[in-house]
Design a protein around this motif. Structure first.
Motif: not given
Ligand SMILES: Cc1cc2nc3c(=O)[nH]c(=O)nc-3n(C[C@H](O)[C@H](O)[C@H](O)COP(=O)(O)OP(=O)(O)OC[C@H]3O[C@@H](n4cnc5c(N)ncnc54)[C@H](O)[C@@H]3O)c2cc1C
Length: 454
Positions: A68, A71, A75, A89, A92-93, A97
């Motif tokens: 987390r 990303t 980001g 990408k 996202n799951t 992750r």
């Protein structure tokens, strides 16, 4: 000394050192696991994001947590390069992750293992012995700096004592390596520990330097006693400028005490990126001729450029001060060469260690020593583990003495160290980055004034 003779000798030495670098590692930053460094050096935003990420890794409790953060930081980069976009990408799951977190954790660990030799002094003994067998001396550095409580400072001092005892005991069984064990001033200890004063006291503050000095003095005195009794060497690292004067005074005052005249062997660090470093050297030379004269072991001065450049520039800007460090890289390089010459000229009052991964800086010291009649025995070259690995072997191949600085500790304690090494090596102006980019040897060895134009 005639300038052109020195330059010509320097180029000879530089070419020989370069030829002795293992072929695959002539570009140390090009190794497979250096992809992240390479990517980061091309993109300032990405670099900033990665630094912030490396900083939070020790605080992450799970792989999910780690992903987390990764990303999140990435980001913030406006147009991420393709591998980063793929990573985002995946983030996202939950499953993605976790996979990403595991890969990131492994990446950070892998990078850390390049710079850190073991989790404890005992775990590092195998590497220390191997290096010694290969003709490379070492200095152990216990990771962890800037303590905030007395208990932490106490623990650091106890860890230092334990490290000295562990390494000194193991080193008795190492094979003889005459080039590493003696110079014209006498015996050079096999066991060598580097310590940070900011870890020996929580009270080292620029607004009340005497309190910090007094508090650190007791613990440093204890370490000097133990170092002397074990016949080892204690080296006091230099940190940011706000503690420089306190550290310098502390070291020079303690070493001038009667009880330390016969030992131990000890040293301090001079930072060439500081504009006032020539005056600091004046202070050290006055001390060596006065209060520090007649010690059984001359003080070792390790010359470095300085590892806190970004910190010093930001700190000065925040206060509206002018920067205490040079702001043009070539000025630091040129000052490094001037200080190298002054230090080498000051022998035998001092022992000299030139610490750099810059082929020109190293070749300059070797060439100046030769042209002043030295045979290399009274010049030590020093590198950092993970950055100077190829160079250390090239130096040994020239029959010269090299010492590798070996950080020991866990990943959490090592994070600040790791971030400093990353910052340094992804900087456009870093010698190793230039070497990795494939800048021709003649240009790498060119005098700093010329180098400034490139
Ligand atoms: C054995 C060993 C021990 C060390 N111990 C210490 C220590 O106790 N304290 C400490 O502070 N550092 C220490 N260092 C780190 C050292 O200060 C350097 O950060 C590192 O060696 C990189 O310098 P270089 O000569 O290898 O590389 P180079 O690439 O030639 O030089 C990089 C250095 O140039 C300087 N620089 C970069 N950009 C600029 C600019 N724009 N203007 C002016 N100067 C600039 C910075 O100091 C930077 O680190 C040690 C290094 C070694 C090898």
């Amino acid at each position: 000394m005639e300038h052109t003779r020195l330059e010509s000798e320097l180029f000879d030495v530089g070419r020989r050192l370069h030829a002795a670098l293992p072929a695959a590692t002539r570009n140390p930053l090009k190794a497979a696991d250096d992809k992240a460094m390479e990517l980061a050096s091309q993109d300032a935003e990405l670099k900033a994001a990665l630094f912030r990420f490396v900083d939070v890794v020790p605080a992450c409790r799970s792989l999910d947590d780690l992903a987390r953060h990764l990303t999140g930081f990435l980001g913030e980069v406006e147009t991420p390069p393709p591998p980063v976009a793929v990573a985002m990408k995946m983030g996202n799951t939950r499953a993605g992750r976790t996979a990403l977190g595991a890969a990131a954790a492994a990446g950070v660990k892998h990078m850390a293992h390049r710079f850190i030799v073991g989790e404890s002094p005992r775990a590092a003994l195998g590497t220390l012995r191997e290096l010694w067998k290969d003709g490379v001396a070492t200095s152990v550095d216990l990771l962890g700096e800037a303590t905030v409580t007395q208990a932490e400072a106490q623990r650091y001092a106890a860890r230092c004592t334990e490290a000295l005892e562990t390494v000194a005991a193991a080193a008795r069984d190492w094979p003889e390596r005459p080039a590493l064990e003696r110079d014209s001033a006498g015996v050079l200890p096999r066991a060598n520990l580097s310590v940070k004063v900011s870890a020996l006291t929580p009270l080292l503050r620029p607004d009340a330097p005497d309190r910090g000095k007094r508090d650190a003095a007791d613990r440093l005195r204890g370490l000097l006693h133990r170092t002397r009794d074990l016949g080892a060497h204690l080296h006091i690292d230099m940190e940011s400028l706000d503690s420089r004067d306190a550290v310098l005074e502390l070291v020079l005052e303690l070493l001038a005490e009667e009880e330390f005249r016969a030992g131990p062997s000890a040293g301090m660090v001079l930072q060439a990126y500081l504009r006032d470093s020539p005056q600091t050297l004046d202070t050290v030379l006055d001390w060596a001729a006065g209060a520090g004269a007649g010690r059984a072991h001359p003080l070792t001065v390790r010359l470095v450029k300085g590892a806190y450049w970004d910190h010093e520039v930001v700190e000065a800007a925040q206060h509206g001060w002018s920067a205490p460090v040079f702001e043009v890289k070539a000025d630091s390089d040129r000052n490094f060469e001037r200080l190298t010459q002054r230090l080498l000229d000051a022998r035998p009052a001092l022992r000299v260690a030139i610490a750099s991964h810059n082929l020109r800086s190293i070749a300059h010291a070797i060439a100046y020593d030769r042209l002043s009649g030295g045979m290399g025995a009274d010049l030590e070259l020093q590198v950092l583990r993970g950055l100077g690995d190829p160079l250390q072997h090239a130096i040994v191949a020239q029959g010269l003495r090299v010492r590798t600085y070996c950080p020991v500790g866990d990943l959490v304690a090592g994070m600040a160290y790791l971030v400093r090494r990353l910052l340094e090596n992804t900087s456009n102006e870093s010698f190793l980055a230039e070497q990795a980019k494939g800048v021709p040897l003649e240009q790498l060895l060119a005098p700093p004034a010329v180098a400034a134009g490139r």
